[in-house]
Design an enzyme around this catalytic site. Structure first.
Site, PDB file in Angstrom:
ATOM      1  CB  CYS A   1      33.840  -8.335  78.436  1.00 25.42           C
ATOM      2  SG  CYS A   1      34.280  -9.370  79.587  1.00 25.42           S
TER       3      CYS A   1
ATOM      4  CE  LYS B   1      24.480  43.888  52.710  1.00 26.74           C
ATOM      5  NZ  LYS B   1      23.446  43.438  53.825  1.00 26.74           N
TER       6      LYS B   1
ATOM      7  CB  CYS C   1      37.918 -10.280  81.617  1.00 28.69           C
ATOM      8  SG  CYS C   1      38.265 -10.181  79.709  1.00 28.69           S
TER       9      CYS C   1
ATOM     10  CB  SER D   1      47.110  10.225  31.734  1.00 23.39           C
ATOM     11  OG  SER D   1      47.670   9.117  31.439  1.00 23.39           O
ATOM     12  CG  LEU D   2      50.434  14.037  34.270  1.00 20.09           C
ATOM     13  CD1 LEU D   2      50.374  14.676  35.348  1.00 20.09           C
ATOM     14  CD2 LEU D   2      51.554  14.877  33.184  1.00 20.09           C
TER      15      LEU D   2
ATOM     16  CG  ASP E   1      21.894  33.689  49.474  1.00 15.37           C
ATOM     17  OD1 ASP E   1      22.653  33.144  48.331  1.00 15.37           O
ATOM     18  OD2 ASP E   1      21.754  33.094  50.474  1.00 15.37           O
TER      19      ASP E   1
ATOM     20  CE  LYS F   1      49.798   8.818  42.246  1.00 19.60           C
ATOM     21  NZ  LYS F   1      48.685   8.150  41.318  1.00 19.60           N
TER      22      LYS F   1
ATOM     23  CE  LYS G   1      48.537  12.456  39.207  1.00 16.45           C
ATOM     24  NZ  LYS G   1      47.216  12.233  39.492  1.00 16.45           N
TER      25      LYS G   1
ATOM     26  CD  GLU H   1      51.090  23.075  37.137  1.00 15.34           C
ATOM     27  OE1 GLU H   1      50.004  22.226  37.050  1.00 15.34           O
ATOM     28  OE2 GLU H   1      51.553  23.625  36.114  1.00 15.34           O
TER      29      GLU H   1
HETATM   30  S1  IVH Z   1      48.557  17.884  33.534  1.00 14.40           S
HETATM   31  C1  IVH Z   1      49.486  16.173  29.605  1.00 14.40           C
HETATM   32  N1  IVH Z   1      48.400  18.898  35.665  1.00 14.40           N
HETATM   33  O1  IVH Z   1      46.401  13.816  36.878  1.00 14.40           O
HETATM   34  C2  IVH Z   1      49.513  16.294  30.951  1.00 14.40           C
HETATM   35  N2  IVH Z   1      47.294  16.712  35.645  1.00 14.40           N
HETATM   36  O2  IVH Z   1      47.882  11.269  35.966  1.00 14.40           O
HETATM   37  C3  IVH Z   1      47.911  16.633  31.584  1.00 14.40           C
HETATM   38  N3  IVH Z   1      46.141  16.197  37.524  1.00 14.40           N
HETATM   39  O3  IVH Z   1      44.404  13.212  34.204  1.00 14.40           O
HETATM   40  C4  IVH Z   1      47.801  16.576  32.989  1.00 14.40           C
HETATM   41  N4  IVH Z   1      46.551  17.609  39.028  1.00 14.40           N
HETATM   42  O4  IVH Z   1      43.429  14.416  36.016  1.00 14.40           O
HETATM   43  C5  IVH Z   1      48.131  17.940  35.182  1.00 14.40           C
HETATM   44  N5  IVH Z   1      48.332  20.086  38.146  1.00 14.40           N
HETATM   45  C6  IVH Z   1      48.068  18.811  37.441  1.00 14.40           C
HETATM   46  C7  IVH Z   1      47.320  17.803  37.707  1.00 14.40           C
HETATM   47  C8  IVH Z   1      46.906  16.990  36.714  1.00 14.40           C
HETATM   48  C9  IVH Z   1      45.950  16.616  38.711  1.00 14.40           C
HETATM   49  C10 IVH Z   1      45.224  14.624  37.275  1.00 14.40           C
HETATM   50  C11 IVH Z   1      44.684  14.787  35.828  1.00 14.40           C
HETATM   51  C12 IVH Z   1      45.237  13.864  34.811  1.00 14.40           C
HETATM   52  C13 IVH Z   1      45.973  13.088  35.881  1.00 14.40           C
HETATM   53  C14 IVH Z   1      47.066  12.417  35.213  1.00 14.40           C
END
Ligand code: IVH
Length: 682
Positions: free
Chosen positions: A438, A42, A444, A89-90, A44, A326, A129, A127
């Site tokens: 074998c 539908k 064996c 990054s984190l 499509d 992690k 990751k 949240e």
């Molecule tokens: S926040 C300033 N939230 O993890 C903070 N990052 O190691 C910016 N990632 O490069 C990141 N889930 O690609 C944030 N719920 C989440 C995430 C998240 C995955 C990744 C993201 C980032 C990396 C950091």
């Protein structure tokens, strides 16, 4: 008014607008709300209608039309994009102590700034990751204008054409959008989509991806958006860069607002107070992560109040207000130092990877299965390669594939040995089979050990106390050459073996004595005849009544037995044609093993001549129990439903077999019905 729309009837313009809204709404329902209300067909159909109208009235085409997701020629290279706000990054944490320390740092700073009372705890969002690639989407006046990868955090690559092909990314925001919104999130692939993609890649002889993350990365980096369009990528929002025209106060409000704007935000998130609540979220996500449709490699905690985030600020590239907690990695890379082969009970030769010890999925892994020769070729793993090793949950570790970029100049290809490494017999791989074997049979030592282990197993003779270590010693010392020798063992000699006390030796001899009169079915299963499982062994015992009668049986007599087809019959004939096997049987009888046969059924049994099929989980009976009781009542148990099936016994989560029974009008029983039926014959 534009030149084009002058020529377009107002009705058409309205229809086009409605179709676009309708398609966007279905995308939103499917990708954001996870609650589609129409079929793909539908959907499509709507697209085809819109395409047709746009073709007739090209002036009506706008970039945010759903027909414009895939467009433009392949690029020569991606342009660079400078992020308006850097993409950071984190910092990573692995232990509860790290999280307590993080929470303390945050609380101390906020207290010093007068933003947190002495008796108050910090509020955080937690949240998932997501294990994908970071992406920044720039919306201006509600329209998607640009998409860029993270790159070095300052400058990324312009992947707008590719991102436009993702149906989970709205081309136009809904509701109350700000003038400028840079949404940040992750591009990822669902595991089910990844599996389907790899199957299709394999069928076409194209590259196999090692995991959903690599598949997502490879798909996003295509210079031809038409290729990306065919890859099942998704987007998940978790943050932002620049915003002009609105100012959220908290992380949780911002994510809720993104949802209102039509952006996909994962529902597995929440608000928590202090470190201990965060750790509870971590533990619960660790439990549930396998049930999620996508991979996550941890969880992320963020201070919820944005004014507090600002006070906390950044150190180097990472924020002080957020941290990634992690999970122990499920995949690691390590060196493949060798490939050895193991010989199983039926002679199957399995290549096993010897690895430089690596900590993955919570344990140290030194070996991983490589399944068979074809699998090694398919994955192209070679000795000397750096390989990705995966151990998810309790699943046995496996080699996912090589890291080609790290391949040294000198690697060795695996060659299946032509002689068994244990007994020197020829190794054979039959046409159409993946497994090499074998040909040494019970000559064996490896096969002998595995056969003994099988014979001692619970479903065969069930000899308690006869484990792998002892079997190794008994076979290596040549004290045991066949199953029959087991019945000549004495306590005095057993105590001479390693780790064998007098008490264990006596217990073992007692256990062996107990099985001197095994049921014929169990003994036949214990012999390990290929293709003869427990049920067939039991049927053969019932039909022939003695091992001698079975050994005399010809193909015709065998084929008369329930579920015995030409393959099984052939395997039985071949087994007993082998003089060595006949000798073992004779030796068993000479050693005083006297198989017993359950008394032949007397009179008419309630289920005689009836075939039953079991499906789903019954409330109290196990599969084995139910089968045993049906067989004892003279019935047969089959694995598939046909018109000839007398009853289907259905439990919870019964699947296609139940549907088929309903279609064919086969009688359906629940457990209570089965028990009543069995009782009616007593
Ligand atoms: S926040 C300033 N939230 O993890 C903070 N990052 O190691 C910016 N990632 O490069 C990141 N889930 O690609 C944030 N719920 C989440 C995430 C998240 C995955 C990744 C993201 C980032 C990396 C950091």
């Amino acid at each position: 008014m534009t030149k084009g729309s002058n020529q377009v009837a107002p009705g058409v313009q309205e229809t086009v607008r409605q179709l676009r809204d309708e398609i966007a709404a279905h995308n939103h329902r499917y990708y954001v709300l996870d609650a589609p209300i129409i079929s793909d067909a539908k959907y499509d159909e709507l697209m085809v209608r819109l395409q047709a109208l746009e073709q007739q009235h090209p002036d009506l085409i706008v970039p945010e039309s759903p027909t414009q997701r895939v467009g433009g020629a392949p690029l020569a290279a991606f342009d660079s994009v400078r992020h308006a706000v850097p993409m950071r990054s984190l910092g990573n944490a692995f232990d509860p102590e790290d999280i307590h320390a993080f929470d303390k740092r945050v609380a101390d700073t906020l207290r010093a700034a007068g933003m947190l009372g002495l008796d108050q705890t910090v509020q955080y969002t937690a949240e998932c990751k997501f294990d994908g690639l970071a992406i920044s989407l720039r919306y201006e006046n509600g329209l998607l204008m640009q998409a860029a990868t993270r790159g070095d955090g300052q400058v990324g690559e312009d992947v707008t054409s590719n991102i436009r092909t993702l149906r989970s990314v709205p081309l136009k925001l809904r509701g109350d959008f700000p003038e400028v919104l840079e949404v940040r999130g992750e591009v990822l692939m669902y595991r089910s989509d990844f599996d389907k993609l790899n199957q299709a890649q394999q069928a076409r002889g194209e590259k196999i991806f090692v995991n959903p993350r690599n598949a997502a990365a490879g798909s996003l980096r295509q210079l031809d958006p038409r290729i990306t369009a065919k890859r099942p990528l998704r987007f998940m929002a978790y943050g932002w860069g620049q915003i002009v025209g609105a100012q959220p106060q908290t992380q949780s409000d911002a994510l809720a607002w993104f949802e209102q704007l039509g952006l996909p935000v994962n529902a597995e998130r929440g608000l928590f107070q202090g470190a201990s609540q965060l750790l509870e979220f971590y533990a619960s996500m660790d439990q549930r992560r396998r049930a999620l449709p996508f991979d996550i490699d941890g969880v992320v905690y963020k201070v919820n109040a944005l004014d507090a985030q600002e006070v906390l600020g950044y150190v180097a590239r990472a924020p002080r207000f957020a941290i990634a907690h992690k999970f122990p990695a499920q995949e690691e890379t390590t060196l493949l130092t060798g490939i050895e082969v193991q010989v199983g009970r039926t002679g199957a030769i399995t290549p096993v990877a010897r690895l430089k010890p690596v900590f993955v999925g919570g344990v140290t892994v030194t070996n991983a299965t490589l399944h068979n020769e074809d699998e090694i070729r398919r994955k192209d793993v070679r000795v000397g390669d750096t390989v990705i090793v995966r151990r998810a949950g309790d699943v046995i570790p496996e080699v996912v594939g090589p890291v080609i970029e790290l391949r040294p100049a000198e690697t060795q290809l695996f060659v299946m040995p032509s002689a068994c490494p244990v007994c020197g017999s020829a190794v054979q791989r039959l046409e159409g089979e993946a497994i090499s074997r074998c040909t040494g049979g019970l000559f064996c030592a490896a096969q002998r050990k595995q056969s003994l282990l099988h014979a001692a197993g619970r479903k065969a003779l069930d000899i308690e106390g006869l484990g792998e270590k002892l079997i190794d010693q008994l076979v290596d010392s040549e004290r045991i050459r066949s199953l029959a020798d087991l019945f000549t063992l004495r306590v005095e000699e057993l105590v001479l073996y390693d780790r064998m006390g007098r008490k264990s030796a006596e217990n073992l001899i007692e256990a062996i004595d107990k099985v001197r009169s095994p049921s014929l079915g169990n003994l036949l299963f214990a012999l390990g005849i290929r293709q003869v499982g427990e049920t067939t062994a039991r049927d053969l015992a019932q039909r022939f009544g003695s091992i001698e009668a079975l050994m005399r049986a010809d193909e015709e007599a065998l084929l008369a037995v329930n579920d015995v087809g030409p393959v099984v019959a052939h395997s039985i004939l071949q087994f007993f044609a082998e003089p060595h096997n006949r000798e073992v049987v004779q030796a068993l009888l000479d050693a005083g093993v006297q198989p017993t046969v359950e008394a032949a059924p007397v009179g008419r049994l309630v289920l005689s001549g009836k075939t039953l099929v079991l499906t789903g989980t019954l409330p109290t009976l196990t599969r084995d129990d139910a089968t045993r009781r049906i067989l004892a009542a003279g019935g047969k148990v089959s694995g598939s439903v046909s018109k000839k099936t007398s009853y289907v016994v259905a439990g919870e989560e019964a699947g296609s077999k139940l549907t088929k029974a309903q279609d064919l009008g086969v009688a359906i029983l629940d457990e209570a019905g089965l028990i009543a039926l069995l009782k009616s014959g007593q």
